[in-house]
Scaffold this motif. Structure first.
Motif, PDB file in Angstrom:
ATOM      1  N   ASP A  88      38.768  45.815  37.167  1.00 52.64           N
ATOM      2  CA  ASP A  88      38.790  46.407  38.501  1.00 52.64           C
ATOM      3  C   ASP A  88      37.628  45.860  39.332  1.00 52.64           C
ATOM      4  OD1 ASP A  88      39.289  48.031  40.684  1.00 52.64           O
ATOM      5  OD2 ASP A  88      38.209  49.746  39.841  1.00 52.64           O
ATOM      6  N   PHE A  89      37.939  45.274  40.464  1.00 54.26           N
ATOM      7  CA  PHE A  89      36.917  44.725  41.352  1.00 54.26           C
ATOM      8  C   PHE A  89      36.813  45.541  42.638  1.00 54.26           C
ATOM      9  CE2 PHE A  89      36.897  41.339  38.415  1.00 54.26           C
ATOM     10  CZ  PHE A  89      35.726  40.631  38.607  1.00 54.26           C
ATOM     11  N   THR A  90      37.275  46.791  42.588  1.00 52.17           N
ATOM     12  CA  THR A  90      37.183  47.651  43.759  1.00 52.17           C
ATOM     13  C   THR A  90      35.792  48.269  43.812  1.00 52.17           C
ATOM     14  OG1 THR A  90      39.527  48.165  43.563  1.00 52.17           O
ATOM     15  CG2 THR A  90      38.216  49.621  44.945  1.00 52.17           C
ATOM     16  N   ASP A  95      32.007  54.338  53.168  1.00 51.12           N
ATOM     17  CA  ASP A  95      33.031  55.278  52.706  1.00 51.12           C
ATOM     18  C   ASP A  95      34.362  54.584  52.462  1.00 51.12           C
ATOM     19  OD1 ASP A  95      31.248  57.342  52.871  1.00 51.12           O
ATOM     20  OD2 ASP A  95      31.830  57.925  54.905  1.00 51.12           O
ATOM     21  N   LYS A  96      34.345  53.268  52.498  1.00 48.61           N
ATOM     22  CA  LYS A  96      35.593  52.524  52.430  1.00 48.61           C
ATOM     23  C   LYS A  96      35.658  51.674  51.152  1.00 48.61           C
ATOM     24  CE  LYS A  96      38.491  49.681  55.371  1.00 48.61           C
ATOM     25  NZ  LYS A  96      38.568  48.847  56.555  1.00 48.61           N
ATOM     26  N   PRO A  97      36.815  51.702  50.464  1.00 49.33           N
ATOM     27  CA  PRO A  97      36.956  50.849  49.273  1.00 49.33           C
ATOM     28  C   PRO A  97      37.334  49.417  49.667  1.00 49.33           C
ATOM     29  CG  PRO A  97      38.912  52.191  49.543  1.00 49.33           C
ATOM     30  CD  PRO A  97      37.954  52.608  50.635  1.00 49.33           C
ATOM     31  N   TYR A  98      36.781  48.483  48.928  1.00 44.09           N
ATOM     32  CA  TYR A  98      37.104  47.066  49.134  1.00 44.09           C
ATOM     33  C   TYR A  98      37.435  46.455  47.780  1.00 44.09           C
ATOM     34  CZ  TYR A  98      35.051  47.446  53.781  1.00 44.09           C
ATOM     35  OH  TYR A  98      34.783  47.808  55.072  1.00 44.09           O
ATOM     36  N   ASP A  99      38.503  45.654  47.749  1.00 46.48           N
ATOM     37  CA  ASP A  99      38.880  44.947  46.523  1.00 46.48           C
ATOM     38  C   ASP A  99      38.351  43.520  46.631  1.00 46.48           C
ATOM     39  OD1 ASP A  99      39.937  43.930  44.227  1.00 46.48           O
ATOM     40  OD2 ASP A  99      42.025  44.414  44.698  1.00 46.48           O
ATOM     41  N   LEU A 100      37.305  43.247  45.886  1.00 45.30           N
ATOM     42  CA  LEU A 100      36.668  41.927  45.954  1.00 45.30           C
ATOM     43  C   LEU A 100      37.582  40.815  45.453  1.00 45.30           C
ATOM     44  CD1 LEU A 100      33.050  42.829  44.779  1.00 45.30           C
ATOM     45  CD2 LEU A 100      33.935  42.642  47.110  1.00 45.30           C
ATOM     46  N   LYS A 101      38.553  41.153  44.610  1.00 41.93           N
ATOM     47  CA  LYS A 101      39.505  40.145  44.115  1.00 41.93           C
ATOM     48  C   LYS A 101      40.329  39.558  45.256  1.00 41.93           C
ATOM     49  CE  LYS A 101      39.822  39.624  39.566  1.00 41.93           C
ATOM     50  NZ  LYS A 101      39.685  38.374  38.898  1.00 41.93           N
ATOM     51  N   LYS A 102      40.546  40.355  46.311  1.00 40.43           N
ATOM     52  CA  LYS A 102      41.376  39.919  47.429  1.00 40.43           C
ATOM     53  C   LYS A 102      40.561  39.260  48.536  1.00 40.43           C
ATOM     54  CE  LYS A 102      44.804  43.496  46.578  1.00 40.43           C
ATOM     55  NZ  LYS A 102      45.462  44.690  47.087  1.00 40.43           N
ATOM     56  N   MET A 103      39.267  39.095  48.310  1.00 34.39           N
ATOM     57  CA  MET A 103      38.393  38.530  49.341  1.00 34.39           C
ATOM     58  C   MET A 103      37.823  37.199  48.863  1.00 34.39           C
ATOM     59  SD  MET A 103      36.371  42.057  50.281  1.00 34.39           S
ATOM     60  CE  MET A 103      35.617  41.505  51.785  1.00 34.39           C
ATOM     61  N   GLU A 129      34.544  33.317  41.216  1.00 33.80           N
ATOM     62  CA  GLU A 129      34.764  34.423  40.288  1.00 33.80           C
ATOM     63  C   GLU A 129      33.439  35.011  39.808  1.00 33.80           C
ATOM     64  OE1 GLU A 129      37.050  37.211  38.525  1.00 33.80           O
ATOM     65  OE2 GLU A 129      37.778  35.626  39.825  1.00 33.80           O
ATOM     66  N   ASP A 130      32.475  34.141  39.488  1.00 30.00           N
ATOM     67  CA  ASP A 130      31.159  34.613  39.071  1.00 30.00           C
ATOM     68  C   ASP A 130      30.460  35.360  40.210  1.00 30.00           C
ATOM     69  OD1 ASP A 130      31.535  33.595  36.546  1.00 30.00           O
ATOM     70  OD2 ASP A 130      30.342  31.772  36.891  1.00 30.00           O
ATOM     71  N   TYR A 131      30.629  34.855  41.428  1.00 26.01           N
ATOM     72  CA  TYR A 131      30.040  35.497  42.606  1.00 26.01           C
ATOM     73  C   TYR A 131      30.625  36.899  42.798  1.00 26.01           C
ATOM     74  CZ  TYR A 131      28.790  36.221  47.539  1.00 26.01           C
ATOM     75  OH  TYR A 131      28.322  36.727  48.724  1.00 26.01           O
ATOM     76  N   ARG A 132      31.946  37.024  42.707  1.00 23.48           N
ATOM     77  CA  ARG A 132      32.595  38.335  42.836  1.00 23.48           C
ATOM     78  C   ARG A 132      32.072  39.308  41.764  1.00 23.48           C
ATOM     79  NH1 ARG A 132      37.362  35.194  43.127  1.00 23.48           N
ATOM     80  NH2 ARG A 132      38.025  34.976  45.282  1.00 23.48           N
TER      81      ARG A 132
END
Length: 151
Positions: A88-90, A95-103, A129-132
């Motif tokens: 999970d990369f969320t 107050d907002k969730p972000y999915d780092l996999k999609k960025m 990928e390492d950065y995320r």
């Protein structure tokens, strides 16, 4: 004839003797006295019948096996939960969730800058990928510290 006390240790609630032809019923884990010849026939099936004196050993072995199985199951469940967390990369920014996999990397950098988070930019030799992963772990660590202070 001599009598021998034997115990049925199989999986069923009871076992009927069909081997020796006595049709005697053996409740599970209960010592029953039988003729020596009948006992000799039934004791050939080591996984089903044992001598009554060996019951405590068998029960302790089964308890140890069940304990080992429970520990193995707990370990498997822990590993499965950890794999879900690792996949999970969320992250929560504000107050907002972000999915780092999609960025992509520039979007992550813009998110960090907009949230005034001081996390090093992606290095030239660092994979996306390492950065995320580094950003996710740093944000989660910051959140854990923040939760620890408010508790």
């Amino acid at each position: 004839m001599s009598k021998v006390s034997i115990v049925y240790i199989g999986p069923k609630a009871f076992k009927r003797d069909t081997v020796s032809g006595t049709r005697q019923v053996f409740p599970r884990m209960t010592p029953i006295e039988v003729e020596g010849s009948v006992a000799a026939n039934l004791l050939r099936f080591e996984q089903v019948f044992i001598e009554a004196e060996k019951l405590d050993d068998v029960l302790s072995q089964k308890a140890a096996q069940e304990q080992a199985q429970a520990e193995a199951l707990a370990d498997e469940e822990y590993v499965a939960r950890q794999q879900i967390i690792d996949a999970d990369f969320t992250v929560m920014v504000g107050d907002k969730p972000y999915d780092l996999k999609k960025m992509n990397s520039p979007k992550i950098a813009a998110l960090l800058e907009g949230a005034d988070m001081l996390i090093d930019d992606k290095g030239a030799q660092e994979s996306a990928e390492d950065y995320r992963l580094r950003v996710r772990d740093t944000i989660r660590a910051m959140q854990d510290i923040g939760e620890g202070e408010s508790s």
